[in-house]
Design a protein around this motif. Sequence first.
Motif, short mmCIF file in Angstrom:
data_model
loop_
_atom_site.label_atom_id
_atom_site.label_comp_id
_atom_site.label_asym_id
_atom_site.label_seq_id
_atom_site.Cartn_x
_atom_site.Cartn_y
_atom_site.Cartn_z
N VAL A 183 -1.69 -11.33 5.39
CA VAL A 183 -0.88 -10.33 5.34
C VAL A 183 0.20 -10.64 4.27
CG1 VAL A 183 0.66 -8.57 6.57
CG2 VAL A 183 -1.32 -9.26 7.61
N ALA A 184 0.95 -11.67 4.23
CA ALA A 184 2.02 -11.92 3.58
C ALA A 184 1.55 -12.13 2.00
CB ALA A 184 2.82 -13.11 3.87
N VAL A 185 0.51 -12.74 1.88
CA VAL A 185 -0.27 -12.93 0.52
C VAL A 185 -0.53 -11.51 -0.18
CG1 VAL A 185 -2.10 -14.11 -0.89
CG2 VAL A 185 -0.70 -15.37 0.92
N VAL A 186 -1.27 -10.70 0.63
CA VAL A 186 -1.78 -9.49 0.21
C VAL A 186 -0.44 -8.74 0.06
CG1 VAL A 186 -3.21 -7.45 0.89
CG2 VAL A 186 -4.09 -9.63 1.22
N VAL A 187 0.41 -8.45 0.61
CA VAL A 187 1.60 -7.94 0.33
C VAL A 187 2.17 -8.15 -0.89
CG1 VAL A 187 3.87 -7.16 1.15
CG2 VAL A 187 2.07 -6.97 2.73
N ALA A 188 2.24 -9.59 -1.14
CA ALA A 188 2.63 -10.21 -2.28
C ALA A 188 1.96 -9.89 -3.74
CB ALA A 188 2.93 -11.63 -2.25
N LEU A 189 0.61 -9.90 -3.43
CA LEU A 189 -0.33 -9.43 -4.38
C LEU A 189 -0.38 -8.10 -4.84
CD1 LEU A 189 -3.37 -11.85 -3.62
CD2 LEU A 189 -1.86 -12.08 -5.46
N THR A 190 -0.08 -7.21 -3.88
CA THR A 190 -0.13 -5.77 -4.07
C THR A 190 1.13 -5.28 -4.62
OG1 THR A 190 0.13 -5.22 -1.98
CG2 THR A 190 -1.96 -5.29 -2.46
N PHE A 191 2.15 -5.88 -4.73
CA PHE A 191 3.48 -5.52 -5.15
C PHE A 191 3.35 -4.99 -6.72
CE2 PHE A 191 7.39 -6.49 -7.34
CZ PHE A 191 8.29 -5.72 -6.80
N ALA A 192 2.65 -6.15 -7.40
CA ALA A 192 2.63 -5.53 -8.81
C ALA A 192 1.87 -4.40 -9.09
CB ALA A 192 1.98 -6.89 -9.74
N PRO A 193 0.63 -4.40 -8.57
CA PRO A 193 -0.27 -3.11 -8.86
C PRO A 193 0.59 -1.68 -8.37
CG PRO A 193 -1.54 -4.67 -7.95
CD PRO A 193 -0.23 -5.23 -7.67
N HIS A 194 1.13 -1.67 -7.19
CA HIS A 194 2.10 -0.70 -6.75
C HIS A 194 3.19 -0.33 -7.64
CE1 HIS A 194 -0.11 0.23 -3.29
NE2 HIS A 194 0.14 -0.94 -2.82
N LEU A 195 3.85 -1.44 -8.19
CA LEU A 195 5.10 -1.12 -9.00
C LEU A 195 4.51 -0.56 -10.43
CD1 LEU A 195 8.08 -1.85 -9.69
CD2 LEU A 195 7.38 -3.89 -10.28
N ILE A 196 3.46 -1.07 -11.06
CA ILE A 196 2.83 -0.57 -12.22
C ILE A 196 2.67 1.10 -11.88
CG2 ILE A 196 1.10 -0.76 -13.94
CD1 ILE A 196 0.90 -3.47 -13.38
N ALA A 197 1.90 1.26 -10.90
CA ALA A 197 1.53 2.69 -10.63
C ALA A 197 2.90 3.76 -10.48
CB ALA A 197 0.68 2.90 -9.37
N ASP A 198 3.80 2.97 -9.81
CA ASP A 198 5.04 3.89 -9.95
C ASP A 198 5.65 4.11 -11.26
OD1 ASP A 198 4.82 3.95 -7.02
OD2 ASP A 198 5.94 2.34 -6.45
N VAL A 199 5.84 3.05 -11.99
CA VAL A 199 6.23 3.04 -13.22
C VAL A 199 5.65 4.18 -14.25
CG1 VAL A 199 6.82 2.01 -15.43
CG2 VAL A 199 7.20 1.09 -13.07
N ARG A 200 4.23 4.27 -14.13
CA ARG A 200 3.43 5.12 -14.76
C ARG A 200 3.56 6.23 -14.36
NH1 ARG A 200 -2.52 2.18 -15.69
NH2 ARG A 200 -1.84 0.40 -17.14
N ARG A 201 3.59 6.65 -13.21
CA ARG A 201 3.86 7.87 -12.54
C ARG A 201 5.20 8.56 -12.88
NH1 ARG A 201 6.39 9.19 -7.93
NH2 ARG A 201 6.32 6.92 -7.30
N LEU A 202 6.32 7.63 -12.72
CA LEU A 202 7.72 8.24 -13.02
C LEU A 202 7.67 8.48 -14.72
CD1 LEU A 202 9.72 5.95 -10.72
CD2 LEU A 202 9.26 8.30 -10.81
N ARG A 203 7.30 7.68 -15.70
CA ARG A 203 7.18 7.86 -17.07
C ARG A 203 6.34 9.12 -17.26
NH1 ARG A 203 5.81 2.70 -20.36
NH2 ARG A 203 6.43 4.41 -22.12
N ALA A 204 5.32 9.56 -16.60
CA ALA A 204 4.48 10.58 -16.99
C ALA A 204 5.15 11.85 -16.73
CB ALA A 204 3.56 10.61 -16.30
N ALA A 205 6.36 11.79 -15.36
CA ALA A 205 7.03 12.89 -15.13
C ALA A 205 8.00 13.07 -15.80
CB ALA A 205 7.52 12.66 -13.43
N ARG A 206 8.61 12.20 -16.24
CA ARG A 206 9.73 12.21 -17.28
C ARG A 206 9.29 12.78 -18.70
NH1 ARG A 206 14.80 9.83 -16.04
NH2 ARG A 206 15.03 10.04 -18.44
N ARG A 207 8.07 12.61 -19.06
CA ARG A 207 7.57 13.05 -20.27
C ARG A 207 7.25 14.49 -20.18
NH1 ARG A 207 4.65 8.02 -20.75
NH2 ARG A 207 2.79 9.23 -19.75
#
Length: 393
Positions: A183-207
């Motif tokens: 569980v700890a490893v999966v949470v660490a591995l999914t941190f980067a994908p979730h972070l990238i998805a959030d950044v893309r979503r927020l940048r699209a909203a700002r545009r």
Amino acid sequence: MRETDRSGRPGLARPRPERGTPPAGVPVPRPRRALHPGAWWLWALALGTAATRTTNPLLLALLITVSGYVVAVRRPHTPWARSYGAFVKLAAAVLVLRLAFAIVLGSPIPGTHILFTLPEVPLPDWAQGIRLGGRVTAEGLAFALYDALRLAALLICVGAANALASPSRLLKSLPGALYELGVAVVVALTFAPHLIADVRRLRAARRLRGRPDKGVRGLVQVGLPVLEGALERSVSLAAAMDARGYGRTAEVPTAVRRTTAALTLGGLLGVCAGTYGLLTAAAGSYGLPVLLAGLASALAGLRLGGRRSVRTRYRPDPWDARAWLVSASGAAVAALLILAGSLDPGSLDPGVVPLEPPTLPLWPAAAVLLGLLPAFVTPAPEAARDPRKEPTT
């Protein structure tokens, strides 16, 4: 509701089929079962192991191409699968930083082909062996490039596993004794994908709102919502884990607990000793038997430790013939490159003094191409559905 049939007699209304459902009598195709996530990780880690056995830039570029092609044709249409691009950018950053350090701090490799000379900063006597600036040689840059490309290939292989294997399904496939660690490893591995998805979503909203999404200003204004979303996700994850009984264990006898601890600890020590024996020439005779004994002891300890887990699996992923083929293809690449390194080390580790162009060895290159097997034996990912288009009958 009542309606009349062809004869005019009243009858019950027939249920209308839902949109997208095939008509009666047409066989419904069964969904293809996805590949076991552990097979993807074994394949990717085997390619990464092969990358650590060579500094030939042509072989490393071939390994990167093989992993990239498999990701391109078998990556699912999910948010976490988009993290492969982030790993590629990280590998490129590692490559650039390694070359920058070689230029600024110098290289231990002596060279005669001077490319340019930087102003050298004098350092005190206690900093001997370190220099800032000075001559930059082609041999030193070639050595830094080969070394950095090996690390970049390893990072890209890990990114391929992260893009191809579902983290949740991988967690479900772990043994019961490793569930909490998983569980700890999966949470660490999914941190980067979730972070990238959030950044893309927020940048699209700002545009869409006409606000800047690039530069330092855009990065600062996007960073705070991303941090807030990460904190909210952490709180929700903690609540979900607590509600599902995370950390609760079953009661087992004391003798079983002690036996599990002894087998696991002894197995880990055996694996360390066996690995050391394989890496050193003096202890090569006992390295493989000790490694195998350590693996057997560790697996037995994990088997007994799984009795403390009170969780169950719903529809576990089977390890079928395709998983064996994918894992075997990666293992074959690693084994053949290790064999090539022992038979012809010069082809896998080209020298830079004197500086010569690297050559592509034929049969190690053919061995790397075995890593393309998953692109042909695994099912293609399902096409992404457009929510704006409704299925027609």
